[in-house]
Design an enzyme around this catalytic site. Structure first.
Site, mmCIF file in Angstrom:
data_model
loop_
_atom_site.group_PDB
_atom_site.id
_atom_site.type_symbol
_atom_site.label_atom_id
_atom_site.label_comp_id
_atom_site.label_asym_id
_atom_site.label_seq_id
_atom_site.Cartn_x
_atom_site.Cartn_y
_atom_site.Cartn_z
ATOM 1 N N ASP A 81 0.866 -1.185 0.000
ATOM 2 C CA ASP A 81 0.000 0.000 0.000
ATOM 3 C C ASP A 81 0.899 1.231 0.000
ATOM 4 O O ASP A 81 2.011 1.193 0.525
ATOM 5 C CB ASP A 81 -0.902 -0.009 1.242
ATOM 6 C CG ASP A 81 -2.118 0.884 1.062
ATOM 7 O OD1 ASP A 81 -3.227 0.347 0.929
ATOM 8 O OD2 ASP A 81 -1.956 2.130 1.048
ATOM 9 N N ARG A 98 -18.691 5.913 5.729
ATOM 10 C CA ARG A 98 -18.802 6.397 4.352
ATOM 11 C C ARG A 98 -20.264 6.392 3.916
ATOM 12 O O ARG A 98 -20.960 5.393 4.076
ATOM 13 C CB ARG A 98 -17.982 5.515 3.399
ATOM 14 C CG ARG A 98 -16.489 5.795 3.469
ATOM 15 C CD ARG A 98 -15.718 4.853 2.594
ATOM 16 N NE ARG A 98 -15.834 3.464 3.049
ATOM 17 C CZ ARG A 98 -15.413 2.415 2.349
ATOM 18 N NH1 ARG A 98 -14.877 2.583 1.166
ATOM 19 N NH2 ARG A 98 -15.547 1.194 2.842
ATOM 20 N N CYS A 131 -20.043 0.925 -0.783
ATOM 21 C CA CYS A 131 -20.306 0.152 -2.009
ATOM 22 C C CYS A 131 -21.614 0.497 -2.691
ATOM 23 O O CYS A 131 -21.628 1.049 -3.787
ATOM 24 C CB CYS A 131 -20.278 -1.341 -1.696
ATOM 25 S SG CYS A 131 -18.641 -1.900 -1.245
ATOM 26 N N LYS A 156 -20.766 -8.174 -10.281
ATOM 27 C CA LYS A 156 -20.653 -7.442 -9.021
ATOM 28 C C LYS A 156 -21.630 -6.264 -8.957
ATOM 29 O O LYS A 156 -22.384 -6.113 -7.983
ATOM 30 C CB LYS A 156 -19.208 -6.951 -8.845
ATOM 31 C CG LYS A 156 -18.979 -6.031 -7.684
ATOM 32 C CD LYS A 156 -19.287 -6.706 -6.358
ATOM 33 C CE LYS A 156 -19.366 -5.731 -5.225
ATOM 34 N NZ LYS A 156 -18.172 -5.579 -4.461
ATOM 35 N N GLU A 181 -19.246 -5.869 5.004
ATOM 36 C CA GLU A 181 -18.579 -5.428 6.224
ATOM 37 C C GLU A 181 -19.295 -6.077 7.404
ATOM 38 O O GLU A 181 -20.503 -6.292 7.375
ATOM 39 C CB GLU A 181 -18.607 -3.901 6.318
ATOM 40 C CG GLU A 181 -17.854 -3.288 5.157
ATOM 41 C CD GLU A 181 -17.592 -1.804 5.313
ATOM 42 O OE1 GLU A 181 -17.782 -1.263 6.409
ATOM 43 O OE2 GLU A 181 -17.184 -1.196 4.309
#
Ligand code: UDX
Length: 433
Positions: free
Chosen positions: A29, A329, A259, A203, A151
């Site tokens: 990362d 978020r 998402c 997806k 999540e």
């Protein structure tokens, strides 16, 4: 050896889970602070079970993290797990991170390496990356393997997913992925081979369907309110039909998170580019219904208190977009809190895990670590994220602490009778009395 590029929510979970399956995994990362934390075996976000798994895998010696992209050169398979947020000035997805991740690893790809995209991307992205790699790293191949993890259930969804979907352009890529996921396939997990475009579409189609289900029930909630019905009974009744199913029919303040909202918007934007705008026009309505649910809560607050909210204290229970997560978020709960604050109300927000991330986003909001403190002298309580601990609250104990015994259940998760029996005025979205 595997590499995982992008150590956010998806990447960290994938890296730890792949390590637990026995692979040597290097996570890369660009965020040095994040890498430092992960290297100490500490999780930069809250996810049940992942903290223990991460610590365990770090101890095993199979898992490590770095900011140095050249470290991926010993890996045979590279999972791209970077974010694809919504662009600032439109609905589309920002592909900067995906493109730069693939570019960053391409000089280090060895002969026969497979790059596997897991990020959620607009259809066509994988094909264009495939073509780019064919020039920059012709010795390597690219596949797409969308991720469906929720999540709060990230580890479970990664190690025991309800399906594995791989978009490939040849048999070899499929065989490599079958080897990686052999342990999961052995559990009987359905395996779906697709072309790159279909894998990408699976997806966004899945997330669009889930968003549609939630907005459908929230639309029914609006009709129930207008007609004097009860959406919770309606949802239960239609859910018994197996063609409909009872899950994702929980009416309330709607969907948020990293998402669903951005994925349906990016899907619309991409469909328009492809000349199929009309096909996804309905998603605009799904988005509108979703945002309207937030407004409906604010309308009830105003009708209970006053148009002018400046003299009132509103206690908000819940800041995260859903329980068992510290993710704020696009959280409907936090959005409602911020809108009430902007309208002049004295808003105090409680959340079991999300206070720090919420404070970062809205530094002007007031937060409290204790429910008792949060609701003290409140004119109204909003229950906006269905944490278990809120369901365990005793309304008889809370009653003497507030100014007005009024609560709005934005998640249809509290026991209405219990609250009413304790003398509270209880509102719930989609339920008239
Ligand atoms: C979602 C998808 O479920 C997952 O498969 C995908 O990989 C990522 O996006 P996640 O964002 O973790 O996962 O949350 P999810 O459990 O789907 O909930 C999304 C939102 O919908 C939450 O804000 C939740 O509160 C809301 N929701 C969910 C409802 O309002 N009602 C419901 O009945 C279900």
């Amino acid at each position: 050896m595997l590499s995982v590029v992008g150590c956010g929510y998806l990447g960290t979970t994938h890296a730890a889970c792949m390590s637990s399956l026995g692979f040597t995994v290097i996570g890369v990362d660009t965020d040095a602070d994040k890498v430092a934390m992960l290297s100490r075996g500490e999780l930069p976000f809250y996810e049940p079970g992942l903290d223990t798994l991460l610590a365990q895998e770090m101890k095993s010696g199979r898992l490590s993290f770095t900011t140095d992209f050249s470290a991926v050169q010993s890996a045979d398979i590279h999972f791209v797990c970077v974010g694809t947020p919504q662009i600032k000035d439109g609905l589309a997805a920002d592909l900067t991170y995906v493109r730069s991740a693939v570019r960053a690893i391409s000089p280090y790809l060895k002969e026969g390496a497979l790059v596997v995209g897991k990020s959620t991307v607009p259809v066509g992205t994988a094909q264009s990356l495939h073509e780019e790699l064919a020039i920059s790293a012709p010795q390597a191949d690219l596949a797409w393997n969308p991720e469906f993890l929720r999540e709060g259930f990230a580890v479970e969804d990664t190690l025991t997913p309800n399906r594995l979907v791989v978009g490939v352009t040849n048999d070899r890529a499929e065989e490599i992925l079958k080897t990686v996921y052999a342990g999961i396939i052995a559990l009987g997990t359905p395996w779906i081979r697709a072309d790159l475009a279909t894998a990408e579409l699976v997806k966004v189609a899945a997330n669009s369907f889930l968003a549609t289900k939630i907005s459908f029930i929230n639309a029914m909630a609006e009709v129930c309110e207008a007609a004097g019905g009860d959406v919770t009974i309606l949802a239960k009744a239609i859910g018994y039909d197996p063609r409909i199913g009872s899950r994702f029919l929980q009416a309330g303040i709607g969907f948020g998170g990293g998402c669903l909202p951005k994925d349906i918007r990016a899907f619309m934007a991409r469909a328009e580019e492809l000349g199929a705008k009309q096909a996804l026009e309905f998603l605009r309505e799904i988005d509108a219904i979703n945002l309207r649910a937030r407004q409906r809560v604010i309308d009830v607050v105003r009708s209970e208190l006053s148009e002018d909210l400046t003299q009132y204290k509103v206690a908000v229970l819940g800041a995260t977009f859903k329980p068992d997560s510290d993710d704020v978020r696009d959280s409907p709960a936090l959005d409602i809190a911020a809108q009430l604050h902007a309208a002049g109300a004295h808003v105090v927000v409680h959340d079991p895990k999300g206070i720090e991330p919420a404070r970062k986003r809205f530094p002007n909001l007031n937060f409290s670590q204790s429910v008792t403190e949060c609701i003290k002298a409140a004119d109204l309580i909003l229950h906006l994220t269905e944490w278990k601990e809120y369901q365990a609250l005793d309304p008889a104990v809370l009653g003497p602490l507030v100014k007005n015994k009024i609560i709005i259940d934005g998640r249809n998760a509290l026991d209405r009778e219990l609250w009413r029996n304790a003398g509270w005025k209880f509102h719930a979205l989609g339920r008239t009395d």
